[in-house]
Design an enzyme around this catalytic site. Structure first.
Site, PDB file in Angstrom:
ATOM      1  CE  LYS A 112       6.540  19.464 -42.427  1.00  0.00           C
ATOM      2  NZ  LYS A 112       7.397  19.472 -43.230  1.00  0.00           N
TER       3      LYS A 112
HETATM    4  C1  LIG Z   1       1.946  19.496 -46.223  1.00  0.00           C
HETATM    5  C2  LIG Z   1       3.251  19.135 -47.421  1.00  0.00           C
HETATM    6  N1  LIG Z   1       3.079  18.174 -47.928  1.00  0.00           N
HETATM    7  C3  LIG Z   1       4.641  17.445 -48.131  1.00  0.00           C
HETATM    8  C4  LIG Z   1       5.136  18.037 -47.579  1.00  0.00           C
HETATM    9  C5  LIG Z   1       6.619  16.992 -48.139  1.00  0.00           C
HETATM   10  O1  LIG Z   1       7.431  16.049 -46.625  1.00  0.00           O
HETATM   11  P1  LIG Z   1       8.591  16.082 -46.500  1.00  0.00           P
HETATM   12  O2  LIG Z   1       9.309  16.878 -46.659  1.00  0.00           O
HETATM   13  O3  LIG Z   1       8.584  15.512 -45.605  1.00  0.00           O
HETATM   14  O4  LIG Z   1       8.807  14.871 -47.876  1.00  0.00           O
HETATM   15  C6  LIG Z   1       5.218  18.995 -46.785  1.00  0.00           C
HETATM   16  C7  LIG Z   1       7.298  19.708 -46.203  1.00  0.00           C
HETATM   17  O5  LIG Z   1       7.365  19.029 -45.594  1.00  0.00           O
HETATM   18  C8  LIG Z   1       4.694  19.297 -46.690  1.00  0.00           C
HETATM   19  O6  LIG Z   1       4.159  20.544 -45.865  1.00  0.00           O
HETATM   20  N1  LIG Z   2       7.862  21.154 -46.603  1.00  0.00           N
HETATM   21  C1  LIG Z   2       8.818  21.383 -45.478  1.00  0.00           C
HETATM   22  C2  LIG Z   2      10.724  21.365 -46.000  1.00  0.00           C
HETATM   23  C3  LIG Z   2      10.930  21.627 -44.241  1.00  0.00           C
HETATM   24  O1  LIG Z   2      11.371  19.483 -44.125  1.00  0.00           O
HETATM   25  P1  LIG Z   2      11.181  19.064 -43.191  1.00  0.00           P
HETATM   26  O2  LIG Z   2      10.226  17.838 -42.637  1.00  0.00           O
HETATM   27  O3  LIG Z   2      12.610  18.347 -42.615  1.00  0.00           O
HETATM   28  O4  LIG Z   2      11.536  19.947 -41.745  1.00  0.00           O
HETATM   29  C4  LIG Z   2       8.502  22.628 -44.484  1.00  0.00           C
HETATM   30  O5  LIG Z   2       6.825  22.363 -44.216  1.00  0.00           O
HETATM   31  O6  LIG Z   2       9.077  23.298 -43.641  1.00  0.00           O
END
Ligand SMILES: Cc1ncc(COP(=O)(O)O)c(C=O)c1O
Ligand SMILES: N[C@@H](CCOP(=O)(O)O)C(=O)O
Length: 465
Positions: A112
């Site tokens: 993120k």
């Molecule tokens: C460590 C980790 N892997 C995978 C995901 C999944 O990603 P997305 O929600 O973009 O599919 C998340 C949360 O978003 C995460 O924090």
């Molecule tokens: N797994 C995510 C959930 C929120 O997802 P986002 O990519 O839409 O912000 C988290 O880590 O909070």
């Protein structure tokens, strides 16, 4: 670049407007009016560039009209200057044609950071010279929250309210959010799951009276700028493994469908992507949707991969819109049906369009643990459980001469207990997270009701001037 809503009726905005708005006023998500493309020559020319240079090149068409190329480049230099690895998102070889794309070298140890470090700077840039005060509301299953808080803590003109499901994030994830002392950071634990937190956030955006009182914005991947910044590492990694001359594949641990949608955007922009593996844990709505066309939400099962414990994947709407001929009216009807029934079927066009690129895979806890052990014993790599879900899925889709990259989305130390259970190795936290376990926590706990959460936000937010 102009941005349109997936539900067809919200005003069209420029990049700055879409970034500050987060969610579209009609409940839809902003997407670029059209996909920009990079020619093979332009992609090949990325091979010699640094991460920040690549980012500025890939994102330039998306920000045109809101930022100059020099401004974008300066923002990328600042955002990616905070990463602990000079390559920002390095590749690590696991096997002959298998790679880990490490995305966790940012300040909060998760992928993120790649987007949120930039988004914090974009908010600051777009607020400069205005008297606006931004009220960011977000929902997190762990990683978005800490990365967003790090990106905006202490910034003038911004408050952030972050909802997380009480007891369903790891201790490291919780402390990364709750030990930040900046007065503009407001942590809210809700007595419910992530999907409920996400629904509460969307409800505040969709409440005209509430949205009229505060200048709301989003840090979740409903905000287009998040996904735009994530497109970059698909290009950066692929050119290092031979693109555009050679096609590549990615396996992505998936929850809200944001990260893997960024891979889809890279493919639409011209990157030769042979396959995108959509890897889920037992909360498998996306794997089911892609294999059977059945997008129906079930009860969320808590797992050792809490960041993927999701049964309503926000960004799937963006894919359905694009594959369904970009018909906002039809998509709005389809999504309203889903919101009422918690279930819908994909149209033939949506299913067939997705089948060309995506493959859905569900990985159970045994498969996850096995993948962690395999990476540790065969390649000396300690990986986190989310990455392990994607690695297990990747190994079902290897093809000759197509390098397979598994996105390593979090540092293993964020999920130390699960890693230790599977491998016997306890990963230690990098020094850059500091004295996390000594700092005081700040967080309120609320019932997962709209009344409780919106009243709390209203009591602490700064109204529009
Ligand atoms: C460590 C980790 N892997 C995978 C995901 C999944 O990603 P997305 O929600 O973009 O599919 C998340 C949360 O978003 C995460 O924090
Ligand atoms: N797994 C995510 C959930 C929120 O997802 P986002 O990519 O839409 O912000 C988290 O880590 O909070």
């Amino acid at each position: 670049m102009r941005y349109v809503s997936t539900r067809g009726t919200a005003p069209t905005l420029d990049f700055a407007g879409a970034t500050l708005a987060g969610l579209a006023a009609d409940g839809g998500l902003y997407v670029p009016e059209s996909w920009p493309t990079l020619s093979d020559e332009q992609i090949a020319a990325l091979a010699g560039k640094s991460y920040a240079e690549t980012a500025a090149t890939v994102m330039a068409p998306f920000v045109a009209g809101s930022l100059s190329e020099d401004e974008l480049r300066a923002l990328c230099d600042t955002a990616y200057g905070r990463f602990a690895h000079d390559a920002v998102t390095p590749l690590v070889q696991l096997d002959h044609d298998q790679w880990l794309l490490e995305l966790f070298h940012g300040p909060t140890l998760a992928f993120k950071d790649v987007a949120l470090q930039l988004l914090g700077l974009l908010f600051e840039r777009f607020l400069t010279g205005t008297t606006e005060h931004l009220t960011i509301i977000g929902a997190t299953s762990g990683d978005t929250g800490s990365a967003a808080i790090d990106a905006v803590a202490g910034r003038a003109g911004i408050d952030i309210f972050m909802l997380h499901p009480e007891g369903r994030v790891s201790e490291v994830q919780r402390r990364q959010m709750t030990t930040v002392g900046a007065p503009n950071v407001h942590n809210i634990a809700i007595r419910g799951d992530f999907d409920t937190a996400q629904a509460l956030v969307k409800a505040m955006f969709n409440d005209a009276a509430f949205a009229g009182r505060f200048r709301l914005s989003a840090v979740n991947s409903i905000n287009w700028a998040r996904l735009m910044a994530q497109v970059v590492y698909y290009f950066y990694a692929a050119v290092r493994l031979g693109a555009p001359a050679r096609a590549v594949a990615f396996s992505v641990p998936t929850g809200n469908f944001g990260d893997v949608f960024a891979g889809y955007v890279a493919a639409r922009m011209g990157l030769p992507v042979a396959k995108l593996v959509v890897a889920t844990n037992v909360n498998d709505i996306l794997a089911r949707a892609l294999t059977t066309g059945d997008y129906s939400s079930r009860e969320v099962v808590p797992t050792a991969t809490p960041s993927m414990d999701i049964q309503v994947s926000s960004n799937f709407e963006r894919l359905l819109y694009d594959l369904g001929g970009r018909d906002g009216g039809a998509l709005a009807t389809q999504m309203r049906g889903f919101e009422a029934e918690r279930a819908m079927r994909l149209s033939n066009a949506q299913r067939e369009g997705a089948a060309g690129l995506f493959v859905g895979e569900r990985v159970d806890p045994d498969g996850m643990a096995l993948a962690m052990r395999h990476a540790c014993e065969r390649a000396g790599q300690v990986i986190d459980p989310h990455t392990a879900i994607a690695l297990a899925a990747a190994r079902r889709h290897l093809a000759p001469d197509v390098p397979m990259m598994t996105l390593a989305t979090a540092h293993p130390a964020k999920f130390g207990d699960a890693v230790e259970r599977a491998t016997g190795v306890r990963p230690s936290l990098p020094a850059r997270v500091g004295d996390l376990f000594e700092r005081e926590e700040r967080c309120v706990t609320l019932d997962a009701t709209y009344a409780a959460v919106s009243a709390h936000v209203a009591a602490h937010a700064v109204p529009r001037g």
